[in-house]
Design a protein around this motif. Structure first.
Motif, PDB file in Angstrom:
ATOM      1  N   LEU A 303     -10.881 146.919   0.379  1.00 26.61           N
ATOM      2  CA  LEU A 303     -11.834 146.944  -0.973  1.00 26.61           C
ATOM      3  C   LEU A 303     -12.497 145.584  -0.991  1.00 26.61           C
ATOM      4  O   LEU A 303     -13.780 145.530  -1.563  1.00 26.61           O
ATOM      5  N   VAL A 304     -11.907 144.395  -0.675  1.00 23.73           N
ATOM      6  CA  VAL A 304     -12.614 143.122  -0.818  1.00 23.73           C
ATOM      7  C   VAL A 304     -13.611 142.984   0.145  1.00 23.73           C
ATOM      8  O   VAL A 304     -14.690 142.364  -0.098  1.00 23.73           O
ATOM      9  N   ILE A 305     -13.669 143.177   1.454  1.00 21.95           N
ATOM     10  CA  ILE A 305     -14.602 143.319   2.225  1.00 21.95           C
ATOM     11  C   ILE A 305     -15.829 143.806   1.889  1.00 21.95           C
ATOM     12  O   ILE A 305     -16.919 143.494   2.315  1.00 21.95           O
ATOM     13  N   ALA A 306     -15.397 145.149   1.508  1.00 16.67           N
ATOM     14  CA  ALA A 306     -16.849 145.976   0.916  1.00 16.67           C
ATOM     15  C   ALA A 306     -17.413 145.227  -0.288  1.00 16.67           C
ATOM     16  O   ALA A 306     -18.920 145.410   0.004  1.00 16.67           O
ATOM     17  N   GLN A 307     -16.679 144.787  -1.230  1.00 16.27           N
ATOM     18  CA  GLN A 307     -17.364 144.278  -2.332  1.00 16.27           C
ATOM     19  C   GLN A 307     -16.578 142.801  -2.785  1.00 16.27           C
ATOM     20  O   GLN A 307     -15.849 142.583  -3.740  1.00 16.27           O
TER      21      GLN A 307
END
Length: 411
Positions: A303-307
């Motif tokens: 989730l963090v790498i995506a946004q």
């Protein structure tokens, strides 16, 4: 003579305590399964309220069903000789069933419920009957018979849940899984036969510890794969690259914290225990939490790498912070099982992670992941400082000690 032939299936004192290549091959099916579990968790990233709670409950149930299959297989190869043909056939058959469960898992609560259930019941009901037949009259054949009978009791709940209305599936399967786990905890008691308490089983402690350590590494490998896939699947940006680096660092810290002393000494603790089955059962429950914590944490990575600098979403903290919190809880439990105490460093890290969500809810996901990595780095640093100031601590497990009050025959 009959019992003697069956006794040849049991592990001998000269049997190797190392995991076989077949068992490592068997774990490949669970690599696929854990990937599917992570996928289901990741799909909940944008859910809120009851939808989030229900989704978490469904995914947790499927994970626990897979864990029960894996755990029973590990106990079989720790109790019986894994080089025997019948045990190898059992392992390969279980691997195929686990693979069927893995490929149906994304829709196991929907249209693929029946093949998931059939694969699960084939392992839980048919496999113990095969082992019982292979024991050829040996007294221990009653143990797998107990397993089969209790699994048959829960089977109607699994089948009705798979074939009935979708709304009844979760409660029926939850009840069935509760029966399966309760039976294991109680030793599958039957009238006139009593129970076969797992804590009294003679097992290869070294083998059981190694298998638990290997599954934790498999979960960590799953997290590394998610980090790589998440970063390679989006456009390159400095923020995503930073999140990629912090996520990898977090996984490395989970590895370091787990193996520092407690995880590393698990093999020796089980080898020393007078009742290794009792310590092994406790360790198995702890490693279920450890593996689950790594999977939940890995969803946070994705989730963090995506946004990395997207709008803050409170539900993301459930994965970004909740996974490491569960990990530290399980790690403290493992410390108690090995040393009979919990460390200050782990308690400090746990308290800090429980306090930070209120502050992080207003910040970007990248800030949350960075704070988590910082807290885990603090725990690892305090562990390292403690090791320099004090001599290595010896094993003092309060679990698995035989006392006059719990002596008895082994089932």
């Amino acid at each position: 003579m009959v019992a003697g032939r069956g006794a040849g299936l049991l592990r001998s004192a000269t049997s190797s305590g190392r995991a076989t290549f077949l068992e490592l091959f068997f774990d490949l099916a669970f690599v696929v399964a854990l990937t599917r579990v992570s996928q289901r968790f990741a799909d909940l990233g944008s859910d809120t309220g009851w939808a989030l709670v229900a989704g978490l409950g469904r995914t947790l149930l499927l994970f626990l069903a897979l864990w029960l299959i894996w755990s029973h297989t590990v106990w079989i190869t720790s109790r019986y000789e894994p080089e025997r043909s019948v045990i190898q056939a059992v392992v390969v058959g279980t691997m195929f069933a686990a693979l069927v469960m893995a490929v149906t898992l994304p829709r196991a609560m929907e249209e693929r419920a029946l093949p998931f259930t059939v694969a699960y019941l084939m392992v839980m009901v048919v496999r113990p009957l095969v082992v019982a037949a292979a024991l050829r009259g040996h007294p221990r054949r009653l143990v797998p018979f107990r397993l089969a009978i209790w699994a048959a009791v829960a089977a109607p709940l699994w089948l009705v849940g798979a074939l009935g209305p979708d709304g009844l599936r979760l409660p029926l399967w939850a009840a069935a899984l509760a029966v399966d786990y309760l039976a294991w905890t109680l030793g599958w008691p039957l009238p006139w036969l009593g129970a076969a308490a797992v804590g009294r089983w003679r097992i290869a402690g070294e083998h059981l510890a190694e298998r638990h350590q290997q599954m934790f590494l498999v979960a960590l490998g799953e997290s590394i794969m998610i980090i790589a896939l998440a970063f390679s699947g989006v456009d390159y940006a400095a923020g995503r690259a930073a999140a990629f680096g912090v996520a990898f660092t977090t996984s490395a810290l989970l590895w370091r914290i787990y193996f520092y002393r407690a995880g590393l000494l698990l093999t020796e603790a089980l080898d020393r225990a007078r009742m290794p089955g009792q310590l092994g059962a406790a360790s198995g429950r702890t490693h279920a939490l450890l593996v689950l914590s790594v999977l939940v944490t890995a969803v946070g990575y994705e989730l963090v790498i995506a946004q990395p600098y997207g709008p803050p979403r409170p539900t993301w903290l459930l994965f970004v912070v909740g996974g490491p919190v569960l990990f530290l809880v399980a790690r403290l439990r493992l410390e108690y099982e090995i040393f009979g105490r919990v460390s200050r460093s782990g308690m400090i890290g746990l308290v800090v992670l429980l306090l930070v969500p209120a502050a992080l809810v207003r910040w970007s996901p990248m800030v949350g992941l960075s704070v988590v990595a910082g807290v885990l780095a603090l725990v690892a640093l305090l562990d390292a400082l403690r090791s320099r100031q004090q001599p290595p601590e010896d094993i003092a497990s309060p679990i698995g000690r035989e006392t006059p009050g719990n002596r008895g025959s082994e089932a």
